[in-house]
Design a protein around this motif. Sequence first.
Motif, PDB file in Angstrom:
ATOM      1  N   LYS A 159       0.819  -1.226   0.000  1.00 44.02           N
ATOM      2  CA  LYS A 159       0.000   0.000   0.000  1.00 44.02           C
ATOM      3  C   LYS A 159       0.846   1.266   0.000  1.00 44.02           C
ATOM      4  N   ASN A 160       2.152   1.169   0.277  1.00 44.15           N
ATOM      5  CA  ASN A 160       2.989   2.370   0.210  1.00 44.15           C
ATOM      6  C   ASN A 160       3.068   2.891  -1.224  1.00 44.15           C
ATOM      7  N   THR A 161       3.253   4.200  -1.353  1.00 50.63           N
ATOM      8  CA  THR A 161       3.461   4.785  -2.679  1.00 50.63           C
ATOM      9  C   THR A 161       4.795   4.277  -3.226  1.00 50.63           C
ATOM     10  N   LEU A 162       4.852   4.103  -4.521  1.00 53.09           N
ATOM     11  CA  LEU A 162       6.096   3.621  -5.141  1.00 53.09           C
ATOM     12  C   LEU A 162       7.207   4.639  -4.956  1.00 53.09           C
ATOM     13  N   PRO A 163       8.450   4.185  -4.859  1.00 52.75           N
ATOM     14  CA  PRO A 163       9.571   5.134  -4.795  1.00 52.75           C
ATOM     15  C   PRO A 163       9.542   6.046  -6.027  1.00 52.75           C
ATOM     16  N   ARG A 164       9.773   7.340  -5.777  1.00 50.68           N
ATOM     17  CA  ARG A 164       9.598   8.337  -6.834  1.00 50.68           C
ATOM     18  C   ARG A 164      10.459   8.059  -8.076  1.00 50.68           C
ATOM     19  N   HIS A 165      11.677   7.544  -7.836  1.00 51.64           N
ATOM     20  CA  HIS A 165      12.583   7.349  -8.975  1.00 51.64           C
ATOM     21  C   HIS A 165      12.555   5.928  -9.520  1.00 51.64           C
ATOM     22  N   SER A 166      11.577   5.141  -9.096  1.00 46.04           N
ATOM     23  CA  SER A 166      11.524   3.760  -9.587  1.00 46.04           C
ATOM     24  C   SER A 166      10.997   3.726 -11.023  1.00 46.04           C
ATOM     25  N   ALA A 167      11.318   2.640 -11.704  1.00 43.09           N
ATOM     26  CA  ALA A 167      10.838   2.470 -13.083  1.00 43.09           C
ATOM     27  C   ALA A 167       9.322   2.299 -13.092  1.00 43.09           C
ATOM     28  N   ALA A 168       8.796   1.627 -12.052  1.00 40.56           N
ATOM     29  CA  ALA A 168       7.341   1.410 -11.993  1.00 40.56           C
ATOM     30  C   ALA A 168       6.601   2.741 -11.837  1.00 40.56           C
ATOM     31  N   ALA A 169       7.144   3.644 -10.992  1.00 39.25           N
ATOM     32  CA  ALA A 169       6.479   4.941 -10.786  1.00 39.25           C
ATOM     33  C   ALA A 169       6.415   5.722 -12.096  1.00 39.25           C
ATOM     34  N   ALA A 170       7.435   5.564 -12.941  1.00 42.15           N
ATOM     35  CA  ALA A 170       7.437   6.292 -14.226  1.00 42.15           C
ATOM     36  C   ALA A 170       6.201   5.915 -15.045  1.00 42.15           C
ATOM     37  N   PHE A 171       5.788   4.659 -14.973  1.00 44.02           N
ATOM     38  CA  PHE A 171       4.601   4.215 -15.717  1.00 44.02           C
ATOM     39  C   PHE A 171       3.356   4.957 -15.234  1.00 44.02           C
ATOM     40  N   PHE A 172       3.202   5.054 -13.893  1.00 45.52           N
ATOM     41  CA  PHE A 172       1.977   5.677 -13.362  1.00 45.52           C
ATOM     42  C   PHE A 172       2.018   7.205 -13.444  1.00 45.52           C
ATOM     43  N   VAL A 173       3.209   7.780 -13.284  1.00 46.63           N
ATOM     44  CA  VAL A 173       3.308   9.242 -13.239  1.00 46.63           C
ATOM     45  C   VAL A 173       3.470   9.827 -14.639  1.00 46.63           C
ATOM     46  N   VAL A 231      18.325   2.082  -9.499  1.00 47.60           N
ATOM     47  CA  VAL A 231      17.564   2.860  -8.505  1.00 47.60           C
ATOM     48  C   VAL A 231      18.317   2.730  -7.180  1.00 47.60           C
ATOM     49  N   ASP A 232      18.369   3.796  -6.400  1.00 47.52           N
ATOM     50  CA  ASP A 232      19.036   3.701  -5.096  1.00 47.52           C
ATOM     51  C   ASP A 232      18.386   2.593  -4.265  1.00 47.52           C
ATOM     52  N   LEU A 233      19.199   1.785  -3.654  1.00 43.66           N
ATOM     53  CA  LEU A 233      18.677   0.678  -2.841  1.00 43.66           C
ATOM     54  C   LEU A 233      17.730   1.196  -1.761  1.00 43.66           C
ATOM     55  N   LYS A 234      18.119   2.304  -1.125  1.00 45.31           N
ATOM     56  CA  LYS A 234      17.272   2.766  -0.008  1.00 45.31           C
ATOM     57  C   LYS A 234      15.956   3.361  -0.495  1.00 45.31           C
ATOM     58  N   ASP A 235      15.895   3.813  -1.742  1.00 46.89           N
ATOM     59  CA  ASP A 235      14.604   4.274  -2.278  1.00 46.89           C
ATOM     60  C   ASP A 235      13.600   3.127  -2.256  1.00 46.89           C
ATOM     61  N   TRP A 236      14.063   1.956  -2.658  1.00 47.13           N
ATOM     62  CA  TRP A 236      13.150   0.809  -2.692  1.00 47.13           C
ATOM     63  C   TRP A 236      12.984   0.172  -1.307  1.00 47.13           C
ATOM     64  N   PHE A 237      14.092  -0.013  -0.607  1.00 52.74           N
ATOM     65  CA  PHE A 237      14.023  -0.856   0.585  1.00 52.74           C
ATOM     66  C   PHE A 237      14.384  -0.162   1.894  1.00 52.74           C
ATOM     67  N   GLY A 238      14.504   1.161   1.894  1.00 54.58           N
ATOM     68  CA  GLY A 238      14.803   1.871   3.127  1.00 54.58           C
ATOM     69  C   GLY A 238      16.190   1.533   3.650  1.00 54.58           C
ATOM     70  N   GLU A 239      16.380   1.759   4.953  1.00 56.41           N
ATOM     71  CA  GLU A 239      17.724   1.598   5.504  1.00 56.41           C
ATOM     72  C   GLU A 239      17.795   0.520   6.567  1.00 56.41           C
ATOM     73  N   MET A 240      16.704  -0.225   6.752  1.00 52.37           N
ATOM     74  CA  MET A 240      16.685  -1.235   7.821  1.00 52.37           C
ATOM     75  C   MET A 240      17.377  -2.543   7.411  1.00 52.37           C
ATOM     76  N   ASN A 241      17.643  -2.704   6.135  1.00 57.19           N
ATOM     77  CA  ASN A 241      18.244  -3.958   5.685  1.00 57.19           C
ATOM     78  C   ASN A 241      19.771  -3.904   5.815  1.00 57.19           C
ATOM     79  N   ASP A 242      20.408  -5.064   5.624  1.00 56.25           N
ATOM     80  CA  ASP A 242      21.878  -5.080   5.696  1.00 56.25           C
ATOM     81  C   ASP A 242      22.463  -5.538   4.361  1.00 56.25           C
ATOM     82  N   ILE A 243      21.913  -5.016   3.295  1.00 60.92           N
ATOM     83  CA  ILE A 243      22.408  -5.383   1.958  1.00 60.92           C
ATOM     84  C   ILE A 243      23.562  -4.449   1.576  1.00 60.92           C
ATOM     85  N   ASP A 244      24.623  -5.078   1.101  1.00 62.42           N
ATOM     86  CA  ASP A 244      25.838  -4.324   0.825  1.00 62.42           C
ATOM     87  C   ASP A 244      25.852  -3.823  -0.622  1.00 62.42           C
TER      88      ASP A 244
END
Length: 262
Positions: free
Chosen positions: A199-213, A224-237
């Motif tokens: 239900k969250n709005t798509l990240p502004r710079h995502s490819a999917a958002a480009a379709f809707f916007v 796309v910046d990792l944190k745009d999609w997945f925030g900063e709570m993950n530990d992905i390098d």
Amino acid sequence: MTPRASNTLPLAEASKLWSLYGFTSPKELILEDLAMAMNIFVVDARLDSAAARLVRKGDYGLIRVSDRLRFSGQRRFAIAHEIGHFVMHRKVSQLLACTDSDMRASYRSSPYEIEASIFAGALLMPRELFQSRIVRTVPTTDVIKDLASEFDTSLTATALRYVETSKDYCAFVVSENNRIRWWRASDSFAKHNLWLDSKNTLPRHSAAAAFFVEGEAPKEPIQVDLKDWFGEMNDIDSDYVIEQAIPLTEFNQVVSLIWLPC
Ligand SMILES: [Zn+2]
């Protein structure tokens, strides 16, 4: 208490049918024939709200598939889903009416719907065969379309199966009206505290958002910046991810496939 959905039962039952009938390729899996061999008759019919229904009488079944399911992949998934109910849910109900959302293995569905959809994915795209086709690939539009054509499955079901069976870091997100509708991550990716709020709005710079916007998604995968999609709570390098958006214009949805750069 409602039981939890089993993951192993549907996979085992789907695999058993491939062995029992000696299928070796998706072309041999003619669902109406398989159903007939199992005493289930399949008909296309007008259904008001359901995508498909199953009526059982003893060892016999009748599957009605909605005639509004225009695409072969959608229709096959619906038949496979009902065969899953027939095989696994003998004691649950003698009459099941399944909606479009029941056809997704969504964590919000009832455990029986989840099991039937896991069964359908595994019957149409058996793990070993599917995995052999995705080795050394990334999930671009061309790769998903080729797989969907080989397995005669919908783009959504194929993209989901890619992520479910992949040993790499990848994720699948379905969006609608510029919002995340549901998502899955591959087992290896999910281990890194990966989370998205449906239900969250798509990240502004995502490819999917480009379709809707903007009305059009980039045809090629984009960074796309990792944190745009997945925030900063993950530990992905990684600082960024690669996203391929596949618009499903007839449903006003976008499937995003997201993976880590090599
Ligand atoms: Zn169902």
